[in-house]
Design a protein around this motif. Structure first.
Motif, mmCIF file in Angstrom:
data_model
loop_
_atom_site.group_PDB
_atom_site.id
_atom_site.type_symbol
_atom_site.label_atom_id
_atom_site.label_comp_id
_atom_site.label_asym_id
_atom_site.label_seq_id
_atom_site.Cartn_x
_atom_site.Cartn_y
_atom_site.Cartn_z
ATOM 1 N N ALA A 1 102.542 22.619 -4.162
ATOM 2 C CA ALA A 1 103.924 23.112 -4.099
ATOM 3 C C ALA A 1 103.984 24.455 -3.379
ATOM 4 N N SER A 2 102.977 25.282 -3.592
ATOM 5 C CA SER A 2 102.933 26.603 -2.953
ATOM 6 C C SER A 2 102.737 26.480 -1.446
ATOM 7 N N ILE A 3 101.843 25.582 -1.034
ATOM 8 C CA ILE A 3 101.625 25.377 0.400
ATOM 9 C C ILE A 3 102.908 24.889 1.062
ATOM 10 N N SER A 4 103.582 23.944 0.416
ATOM 11 C CA SER A 4 104.847 23.433 0.953
ATOM 12 C C SER A 4 105.848 24.559 1.155
ATOM 13 N N LEU A 5 105.928 25.451 0.169
ATOM 14 C CA LEU A 5 106.884 26.559 0.249
ATOM 15 C C LEU A 5 106.536 27.508 1.389
ATOM 16 N N ILE A 6 105.272 27.891 1.503
ATOM 17 C CA ILE A 6 104.860 28.816 2.562
ATOM 18 C C ILE A 6 105.060 28.196 3.945
ATOM 19 N N LEU A 7 104.829 26.894 4.065
ATOM 20 C CA LEU A 7 104.996 26.230 5.361
ATOM 21 C C LEU A 7 106.430 26.289 5.870
ATOM 22 N N THR A 8 107.389 26.428 4.962
ATOM 23 C CA THR A 8 108.793 26.472 5.408
ATOM 24 C C THR A 8 109.106 27.725 6.213
ATOM 25 N N ILE A 9 108.271 28.776 6.103
ATOM 26 C CA ILE A 9 108.527 30.020 6.843
ATOM 27 C C ILE A 9 107.464 30.264 7.916
ATOM 28 N N CYS A 10 106.619 29.260 8.163
ATOM 29 C CA CYS A 10 105.569 29.403 9.174
ATOM 30 C C CYS A 10 106.091 29.036 10.565
ATOM 31 N N THR A 11 105.404 29.503 11.572
ATOM 32 C CA THR A 11 105.713 29.130 12.949
ATOM 33 C C THR A 11 105.177 27.719 13.207
ATOM 34 N N PRO A 12 105.654 27.026 14.257
ATOM 35 C CA PRO A 12 105.132 25.698 14.575
ATOM 36 C C PRO A 12 103.616 25.676 14.764
ATOM 37 N N THR A 13 103.061 26.712 15.380
ATOM 38 C CA THR A 13 101.606 26.768 15.584
ATOM 39 C C THR A 13 100.874 26.872 14.250
ATOM 40 N N GLU A 14 101.374 27.718 13.351
ATOM 41 C CA GLU A 14 100.769 27.844 12.023
ATOM 42 C C GLU A 14 100.823 26.505 11.289
ATOM 43 N N GLU B 1 107.956 15.653 8.009
ATOM 44 C CA GLU B 1 109.171 16.338 8.465
ATOM 45 C C GLU B 1 108.821 17.502 9.381
ATOM 46 N N LEU B 2 107.890 18.347 8.958
ATOM 47 C CA LEU B 2 107.482 19.509 9.756
ATOM 48 C C LEU B 2 106.805 19.077 11.046
ATOM 49 N N GLY B 3 105.952 18.057 10.948
ATOM 50 C CA GLY B 3 105.257 17.578 12.139
ATOM 51 C C GLY B 3 106.202 17.024 13.183
ATOM 52 N N ARG B 4 107.203 16.280 12.741
ATOM 53 C CA ARG B 4 108.190 15.721 13.673
ATOM 54 C C ARG B 4 109.055 16.813 14.297
ATOM 55 N N ASP B 5 109.188 17.945 13.599
ATOM 56 C CA ASP B 5 109.971 19.061 14.134
ATOM 57 C C ASP B 5 109.298 19.671 15.361
ATOM 58 N N TYR B 6 107.964 19.791 15.315
ATOM 59 C CA TYR B 6 107.278 20.430 16.445
ATOM 60 C C TYR B 6 106.695 19.418 17.441
ATOM 61 N N ASP B 7 106.673 18.129 17.088
ATOM 62 C CA ASP B 7 106.139 17.132 18.003
ATOM 63 C C ASP B 7 106.813 15.785 17.742
ATOM 64 N N GLU B 8 107.587 15.307 18.714
ATOM 65 C CA GLU B 8 108.306 14.046 18.550
ATOM 66 C C GLU B 8 107.355 12.860 18.388
ATOM 67 N N GLU B 9 106.119 13.017 18.859
ATOM 68 C CA GLU B 9 105.138 11.933 18.770
ATOM 69 C C GLU B 9 104.137 12.172 17.646
ATOM 70 N N PHE B 10 104.547 12.952 16.651
ATOM 71 C CA PHE B 10 103.640 13.297 15.549
ATOM 72 C C PHE B 10 103.090 12.050 14.859
ATOM 73 N N ASP B 11 103.961 11.075 14.580
ATOM 74 C CA ASP B 11 103.525 9.869 13.866
ATOM 75 C C ASP B 11 102.386 9.166 14.594
ATOM 76 N N ASP B 12 102.452 9.128 15.914
ATOM 77 C CA ASP B 12 101.426 8.445 16.704
ATOM 78 C C ASP B 12 100.071 9.139 16.612
ATOM 79 N N GLN B 13 100.084 10.409 16.238
ATOM 80 C CA GLN B 13 98.841 11.171 16.172
ATOM 81 C C GLN B 13 98.201 11.151 14.787
ATOM 82 N N VAL B 14 98.904 10.578 13.800
ATOM 83 C CA VAL B 14 98.362 10.510 12.442
ATOM 84 C C VAL B 14 97.342 9.379 12.371
ATOM 85 N N LYS B 15 96.139 9.729 11.960
ATOM 86 C CA LYS B 15 95.064 8.746 11.886
ATOM 87 C C LYS B 15 95.347 7.712 10.802
ATOM 88 N N ASP B 16 95.163 6.439 11.136
ATOM 89 C CA ASP B 16 95.354 5.329 10.189
ATOM 90 C C ASP B 16 96.732 5.399 9.514
#
Length: 272
Positions: free
Chosen positions: A71-84, A120-135
């Protein structure tokens, strides 16, 4: 506020590694430290330092520590930059996927919600995020099984809660659903949570403010700005029955704390 965070941080970091403190209490400290970082710090190094600590806590055995760390990681990720976000997600996703097999239902649900938030976060910074997820298909199959799990060895309540949670998680990850949650603030104002990030932030604020959450959403400009609610309405509405109940609970808690303190002081005087 950042000075306050930096002053408190060393003590809280020491506490979450203190084996003499009960694991459930350390788990609460983990989440409160993360909420403080979310509210008080704009420093990238602070976020990086805390995320490193949290990723290690996710690998621990205690379910309370795992849940609060996720839960803490999720919260911190909401204020991170796309690179982070990209760096954290790449390292974290395999670990979170493994937690879907955890024997504790609350851990499985927290892991599932974390996965939905990651997508959700991955799709925000990369439209092809799903294609890059292994398996990816294997992951979808696992989520699908959890939303329809009817294993008799699980408690009836656990099966019900798990199925309800993973129906929403599976729908979002498979792009068949979206987040839309309504939170009633007052008679004329409603907060709409339309993303996992907003839901995570609301959860963090609610954990800290407790029964006073609605009141702060109405009158606290800092809290209102977090959710884009704008300025405090000029015309204050009459206190509702719900507000009175919240104040009653708050007053009862304060009274209990005062009574406890008075008893301690009396005991000290008796010893003297």
């Amino acid at each position: 506020m950042e000075d306050l965070y930096n002053e408190i941080k060393p003590f809280l970091l020491a506490a979450i590694d203190d084996g003499n403190i009960d694991a459930a209490q350390r788990a609460k400290i983990i989440f409160k430290l993360s909420v403080l970082c979310f509210l008080c710090s704009d420093n990238m190094d602070d976020r990086k330092e805390l995320l490193v600590v949290l990723r290690e806590k996710v690998k621990q055995v205690n379910p309370d520590v795992i849940i609060n760390s996720l839960a803490s990681i999720s919260l911190i990720l909401t204020i991170c930059t796309p690179t982070e976000r990209r760096n954290v997600i790449q390292m974290l996703l395999p670990t979170v996927r493994d937690l879907l097999k955890n024997s504790i239902v609350e851990v499985r649900i927290e892991a599932g919600e974390m996965i939905a938030h990651i997508f959700e976060l991955g799709r925000d910074y990369d439209e092809e995020f799903d294609d890059q997820v292994k398996d990816l298909q294997d992951l979808l199959d696992d989520l699908d099984k959890l939303q329809s799990d009817g294993a008799k060895f699980r408690a009836k309540r656990d099966r019900k809660v798990q199925r309800a949670s993973f129906r929403e998680i599976f729908a979002f990850v498979s792009e068949e659903g979206e987040v839309n949650e309504q939170v009633k603030i007052s008679l004329s104002e409603t907060l709409t949570l339309c993303s996992w990030s907003e839901r995570v932030q609301y959860g963090g604020i609610k954990e800290i403010l407790g029964p006073a959450t609605s009141l702060h959403l109405q009158q606290n400009i800092f809290v209102r700005e977090i959710f884009g609610l704008g300025a405090v309405p000029l015309r204050m509405e009459p206190v509702t029955r719900g507000d009175k109940l919240e104040m009653k609970k708050l007053n009862a808690a304060c009274h209990k704390a005062r009574q406890k303190n008075m008893l301690k002081q009396r005991d000290k005087r008796m010893v003297l």
